[in-house]
Design a protein around this motif. Structure first.
Motif, PDB file in Angstrom:
ATOM      1  N   ALA A 568     -30.420  -3.567 -12.962  1.00 39.49           N
ATOM      2  CA  ALA A 568     -29.571  -4.287 -12.013  1.00 39.49           C
ATOM      3  C   ALA A 568     -28.108  -3.896 -12.188  1.00 39.49           C
ATOM      4  CB  ALA A 568     -29.748  -5.789 -12.191  1.00 39.49           C
ATOM      5  N   ARG A 569     -27.686  -3.688 -13.426  1.00 39.09           N
ATOM      6  CA  ARG A 569     -26.296  -3.263 -13.645  1.00 39.09           C
ATOM      7  C   ARG A 569     -26.050  -1.889 -13.041  1.00 39.09           C
ATOM      8  NH1 ARG A 569     -27.343  -5.550 -18.826  1.00 39.09           N
ATOM      9  NH2 ARG A 569     -26.233  -7.545 -19.054  1.00 39.09           N
ATOM     10  N   ARG A 570     -27.006  -0.985 -13.210  1.00 39.55           N
ATOM     11  CA  ARG A 570     -26.852   0.338 -12.612  1.00 39.55           C
ATOM     12  C   ARG A 570     -26.761   0.224 -11.094  1.00 39.55           C
ATOM     13  NH1 ARG A 570     -30.643   1.643 -16.698  1.00 39.55           N
ATOM     14  NH2 ARG A 570     -32.389   1.468 -15.220  1.00 39.55           N
ATOM     15  N   GLU A 571     -27.600  -0.639 -10.536  1.00 41.35           N
ATOM     16  CA  GLU A 571     -27.587  -0.813  -9.085  1.00 41.35           C
ATOM     17  C   GLU A 571     -26.268  -1.423  -8.625  1.00 41.35           C
ATOM     18  OE1 GLU A 571     -30.552  -2.607  -5.636  1.00 41.35           O
ATOM     19  OE2 GLU A 571     -31.220  -2.442  -7.715  1.00 41.35           O
ATOM     20  N   MET A 572     -25.735  -2.373  -9.387  1.00 44.56           N
ATOM     21  CA  MET A 572     -24.450  -2.974  -9.048  1.00 44.56           C
ATOM     22  C   MET A 572     -23.352  -1.913  -9.031  1.00 44.56           C
ATOM     23  SD  MET A 572     -22.387  -6.101 -10.940  1.00 44.56           S
ATOM     24  CE  MET A 572     -22.019  -5.154 -12.425  1.00 44.56           C
ATOM     25  N   ARG A 573     -23.346  -1.076 -10.073  1.00 43.72           N
ATOM     26  CA  ARG A 573     -22.328  -0.026 -10.118  1.00 43.72           C
ATOM     27  C   ARG A 573     -22.426   0.889  -8.908  1.00 43.72           C
ATOM     28  NH1 ARG A 573     -24.615   0.824 -15.391  1.00 43.72           N
ATOM     29  NH2 ARG A 573     -23.572  -0.492 -16.946  1.00 43.72           N
ATOM     30  N   GLU A 574     -23.648   1.287  -8.572  1.00 46.93           N
ATOM     31  CA  GLU A 574     -23.844   2.212  -7.461  1.00 46.93           C
ATOM     32  C   GLU A 574     -23.373   1.605  -6.145  1.00 46.93           C
ATOM     33  OE1 GLU A 574     -27.558   4.387  -5.140  1.00 46.93           O
ATOM     34  OE2 GLU A 574     -27.826   3.647  -7.183  1.00 46.93           O
ATOM     35  N   ARG A 575     -23.708   0.341  -5.925  1.00 42.77           N
ATOM     36  CA  ARG A 575     -23.318  -0.290  -4.660  1.00 42.77           C
ATOM     37  C   ARG A 575     -21.805  -0.503  -4.577  1.00 42.77           C
ATOM     38  NH1 ARG A 575     -27.814  -4.823  -2.905  1.00 42.77           N
ATOM     39  NH2 ARG A 575     -29.673  -3.795  -3.725  1.00 42.77           N
ATOM     40  N   LEU A 576     -21.197  -0.930  -5.677  1.00 46.96           N
ATOM     41  CA  LEU A 576     -19.778  -1.251  -5.640  1.00 46.96           C
ATOM     42  C   LEU A 576     -18.902  -0.010  -5.606  1.00 46.96           C
ATOM     43  CD1 LEU A 576     -19.643  -4.236  -8.159  1.00 46.96           C
ATOM     44  CD2 LEU A 576     -19.687  -4.315  -5.669  1.00 46.96           C
ATOM     45  N   ARG A 577     -19.381   1.100  -6.167  1.00 48.55           N
ATOM     46  CA  ARG A 577     -18.573   2.318  -6.175  1.00 48.55           C
ATOM     47  C   ARG A 577     -18.395   2.908  -4.781  1.00 48.55           C
ATOM     48  NH1 ARG A 577     -20.991   4.324 -11.477  1.00 48.55           N
ATOM     49  NH2 ARG A 577     -19.260   4.195 -12.941  1.00 48.55           N
ATOM     50  N   SER A 578     -19.247   2.530  -3.850  1.00 51.12           N
ATOM     51  CA  SER A 578     -19.216   3.177  -2.538  1.00 51.12           C
ATOM     52  C   SER A 578     -17.903   2.944  -1.801  1.00 51.12           C
ATOM     53  CB  SER A 578     -20.383   2.675  -1.676  1.00 51.12           C
ATOM     54  OG  SER A 578     -20.257   1.283  -1.428  1.00 51.12           O
ATOM     55  N   ASP A 579     -17.177   1.863  -2.137  1.00 50.90           N
ATOM     56  CA  ASP A 579     -15.918   1.570  -1.454  1.00 50.90           C
ATOM     57  C   ASP A 579     -14.693   1.914  -2.299  1.00 50.90           C
ATOM     58  OD1 ASP A 579     -17.241   0.573   0.763  1.00 50.90           O
ATOM     59  OD2 ASP A 579     -17.372  -1.440  -0.075  1.00 50.90           O
ATOM     60  N   ALA A 580     -14.886   2.604  -3.428  1.00 54.90           N
ATOM     61  CA  ALA A 580     -13.770   2.850  -4.333  1.00 54.90           C
ATOM     62  C   ALA A 580     -12.791   3.853  -3.747  1.00 54.90           C
ATOM     63  CB  ALA A 580     -14.292   3.360  -5.676  1.00 54.90           C
ATOM     64  N   VAL A 581     -11.513   3.667  -4.087  1.00 55.26           N
ATOM     65  CA  VAL A 581     -10.457   4.603  -3.728  1.00 55.26           C
ATOM     66  C   VAL A 581      -9.682   4.929  -5.004  1.00 55.26           C
ATOM     67  CG1 VAL A 581     -10.283   3.709  -1.374  1.00 55.26           C
ATOM     68  CG2 VAL A 581      -8.818   2.762  -3.152  1.00 55.26           C
ATOM     69  N   ALA A 582      -8.668   5.745  -4.893  1.00 56.06           N
ATOM     70  CA  ALA A 582      -7.807   6.035  -6.042  1.00 56.06           C
ATOM     71  C   ALA A 582      -6.432   6.374  -5.510  1.00 56.06           C
ATOM     72  CB  ALA A 582      -8.375   7.174  -6.883  1.00 56.06           C
ATOM     73  N   ARG A 583      -5.672   5.348  -5.226  1.00 51.25           N
ATOM     74  CA  ARG A 583      -4.360   5.530  -4.578  1.00 51.25           C
ATOM     75  C   ARG A 583      -3.269   4.987  -5.486  1.00 51.25           C
ATOM     76  NH1 ARG A 583      -1.903   1.886  -0.887  1.00 51.25           N
ATOM     77  NH2 ARG A 583      -3.904   0.817  -0.671  1.00 51.25           N
TER      78      ARG A 583
END
Length: 723
Positions: A568-583
């Motif tokens: 579940a933690r791996r799945e959480m990381r995968e789902r949440l990373r989809s909207d990541a930026v680096a500004r």
């Protein structure tokens, strides 16, 4: 309303490689891409943004740079390719490998890859109207000067939302439309023209590419156009609609607008009433008493002038006199103007509201009969907006199926809320006699959510963002449908529907709901996964973890549960990373602490992951989320991260508001709007997550995703520890 899309450029990520495409370095990159699924997925995203990359110049790299980077990477080092402001455009034949190099650089740096919505630098675009002060129905010529976001396009779309003078003060009211096609000219500008619809008095605009993949909404502010009167002043109706529109986004701008309306139209009572409403919100004690005294004096003057007149406008004169007297506390004038309003304009918006208040005091059963009568007299005009939610709530309270069905049908036919089929379907499905009708509504809403409705897609949202938002809305509808199917005895269909609900987005409350429904149906084994998903959420998971052994009973095998949590933690990381930026934020940002002292944002953050929240008590969406904001802030601070909430100046009225509601989060102010400009923030609520290096990693985060912030902070902390 918050901005949800921004991607002004690639310059800081597009690390371009100079040299032969068939060289050994490129072949090594190609082999790496073939063996790395994350890289291939990122390249696919970047290729979608090829139109953006076409406009960007390319810096030559020193000979052998890529080879040295790869050698160091294979030796365990994390390095970035150097980049500089380039002197010349990148040749077309090297664009794809430029994107590939950007991917490799991001992977080597250990940073999450940017989503297509990532904003890397200011867009610097401009939309100009001629004439800038048009009258009703005018033809307006439009010139758009593109920034980096939409550079390289030949044609663009100008989307608009038009408001008429009699449109109700409802957030986001009105439908979006393509107002014009903008065509690139030889001078690099885009040109087009629009004809303002005859009834329109105020309009807001955004520019996008022809696929709706990239949207320039001026940082979420939207460009605006006000219809003007023949004497050159902005029409009062335009100012009123502008005030309503800004009231739901930035209260300070609504206040500024009301001051402008009062200055331009000092002889109109609606101008002064709106100004009184916006000003008194920030006052307390003697200052509030003084403001009320001034308002009463002005009200008395308008009473003297308007009382002898006939044919007063129901919405901006009669109704406003009633509300002004009520808000100012003048009971004698309130009674007089209320009687006149109900006599002369009983079916106007204000007239219906006054009658509905009176009827609602009778209790649900008697009130519903009165509201039915009001509906038949008021018809489906704006007065219905007052009746519909109140009447439906009362109908649900009675539990009478026919009454519930009747008012639900009126809401659907009125059409003011595009989401109505979802919440009405869930409500009807809770009543056995209406369950099938409710499920039919829920299925109808699911069909609606399968496609992007261009008339409903917000001006600030790209097609991809709207599609993602609709998928997450579909998850909540599926959960409601699954619950209804369980109640109707269709267990297999219910469990399949609930499984689909958990595949979308990240919503710990939804996971808990699905787990509870599975447990209630006897499917304990099927409850393990949604329970694990809920359990790993930092905000919601504690209670789930504590109760998992009891809930799962014999299905709770410690080793299997630990494995489920890890998955579940791996799945959480995968789902949440989809909207990541680096500004990265430009330069230092100064704020004021609760005591009025100047502080630097980086000093408050102290190198820690930081949660930044903009909110306002005058914004209904912000005010509604204050309790959740407190929970989120407490969870974030408990993990040692920084919290910066930004709101209004600490006036006596604001301090009283904080005290009365027990708000304990530290509240900073941004008087010079430095943080506003740095983040491109527009409107409240708006939420951001910054990493320890001061970069924006998520944001603006939609208000519906506020509960995700602790999970985002946890993910950021993991990445920081890994570095």
């Amino acid at each position: 309303m918050t901005p949800r899309f921004a991607h002004p450029g690639f310059r800081r990520l597009s690390l371009f490689v100079d040299g032969d495409l068939d060289g050994p370095a490129h072949r090594k990159v190609a082999r790496h891409l073939e063996s790395c699924p994350d890289c291939r997925a990122a390249v696919a995203r970047i290729r979608l943004l090829d139109g953006e990359a076409r406009s960007l110049p390319a810096p030559p790299l020193p000979p052998g740079s890529l080879e040295r980077v790869l050698e160091r990477w294979e030796g365990g080092e994390r390095v970035l390719l150097p980049a500089a402001d380039p002197p010349r455009p990148l040749p077309a034949r090297r664009r794809w490998w430029a994107a590939a190099a950007a991917v490799v650089a991001a992977v080597l740096a250990g940073a999450p890859l940017l989503s297509p919505g990532a904003e890397l630098e200011a867009n610097r675009s401009e939309l100009v109207f001629a004439p800038a002060a048009p009258q009703r129905g005018a033809v307006v010529h439009v010139t758009y000067r593109s920034g980096s976001l939409l550079a390289g396009e030949d044609r663009l779309r100008l989307r608009a939302r038009y408001l008429r003078h009699d449109d109700p003060p409802v957030p986001g009211f009105g439908r979006q439309t393509v107002a014009a096609e903008l065509v690139r000219r030889d001078d690099g500008t885009f040109q087009g023209r629009i004809r303002l619809p005859g009834p329109a008095v105020y309009a807001v605009f955004a520019v996008e590419d022809t696929a709706g993949a990239r949207v320039d909404s001026d940082g979420g502010r939207l460009w605006e156009l006000l219809v003007h009167a023949p004497d050159g002043r902005p029409a009062l109706e335009a100012l009123l609609q502008r005030e309503f529109d800004h009231l739901w986004r930035v209260w300070e701008h609504a206040h500024e607008n009301s001051r402008r309306a009062a200055a331009l139209y000092p002889d109109r009572v609606v101008s002064w009433f709106n100004l009184y409403l916006t000003e008194r919100q920030s006052l307390a004690g003697p200052a509030e008493d003084s403001a009320r005294a001034r308002a009463r004096a002005r009200l008395a003057e308008f009473d003297r002038r308007l009382r002898p007149r006939t044919g007063l406008d129901a919405e901006t004169e009669l109704g406003i006199m009633v509300r002004f007297a009520d808000e100012a506390g003048d009971t004698a004038l309130y009674r007089h103007w209320r009687e006149r309003l109900l006599r002369e304009a009983p079916n106007s918006l204000w007239g219906v509201q006054e009658r509905a208040i009176e009827v609602a005091a009778r209790g649900p059963d008697r009130a519903l009969a009165g509201l039915d009568t009001l509906w038949s007299r008021a018809g489906a005009g704006h007065g219905a907006l007052v009746l519909l939610p109140v009447a439906f709530g009362m109908a649900e309270h009675t539990g009478d199926p026919e009454t519930i069905r009747r008012w639900a049908g009126r809401i659907l036919r009125h059409g003011y809320d595009p989401d109505a089929a979802g919440y009405l379907g869930a409500a009807l499905a809770r009543h056995p006699a209406l369950r099938e009708e409710g499920m039919a509504m829920l299925r109808r809403r699911l069909r609606e959510l399968e496609r992007v409705d261009e008339a409903v897609r917000p001006l600030e949202s790209s097609v991809a963002e709207e599609r993602r938002a609709r998928r997450e809305a579909a998850g909540r509808v599926l959960a409601s449908l699954g619950a209804a199917l369980l109640e109707s005895g269709r267990r297999e269909a219910a469990l399949d529907t609930l499984a689909r609900a958990t595949e979308i987005g990240w919503d710990a409350a939804l996971f808990r709901q699905v787990a509870a429904l599975r447990l209630a149906s006897g499917d304990t084994a099927g409850a393990v996964r949604p329970l694990a998903l809920a359990a790993v959420d930092p905000l919601e998971g504690g209670a789930v973890r504590d109760s998992a052994r009891v809930l799962l009973g014999s299905h709770h095998h410690p080793a299997a549960w630990r494995e489920g949590l890890a998955s579940a933690r791996r799945e959480m990381r995968e789902r949440l990373r989809s909207d990541a930026v680096a500004r990265r934020l430009p330069g230092d940002v100064d704020l004021r602490d609760p005591d009025g002292r100047a502080v630097e944002l980086r000093g408050v953050a102290a190198g820690r992951p930081t949660f930044v929240a903009f909110w306002s008590r005058f914004c209904p969406a912000s005010a509604a989320q204050v309790p959740l904001l407190q929970r989120v802030a407490a969870a974030v601070r408990a993990e040692g991260h920084a919290v910066v909430t930004v709101s209004e100046a600490p006036t006596p009225g604001f301090r009283r508001y904080l005290q009365e509601r027990g708000i304990t989060v530290p509240v900073y102010t941004d008087p010079a709007e430095e943080l506003d400009r740095a983040l491109g923030r527009w409107g409240t609520p708006a939420y951001y997550v910054l990493d320890g290096r001061g970069r924006v990693r998520w944001g603006p985060i939609p208000s519906s995703h506020l509960a995700r912030v602790p999970a985002l902070m946890a993910l950021l902390a993991e990445e920081t520890a890994a570095d």
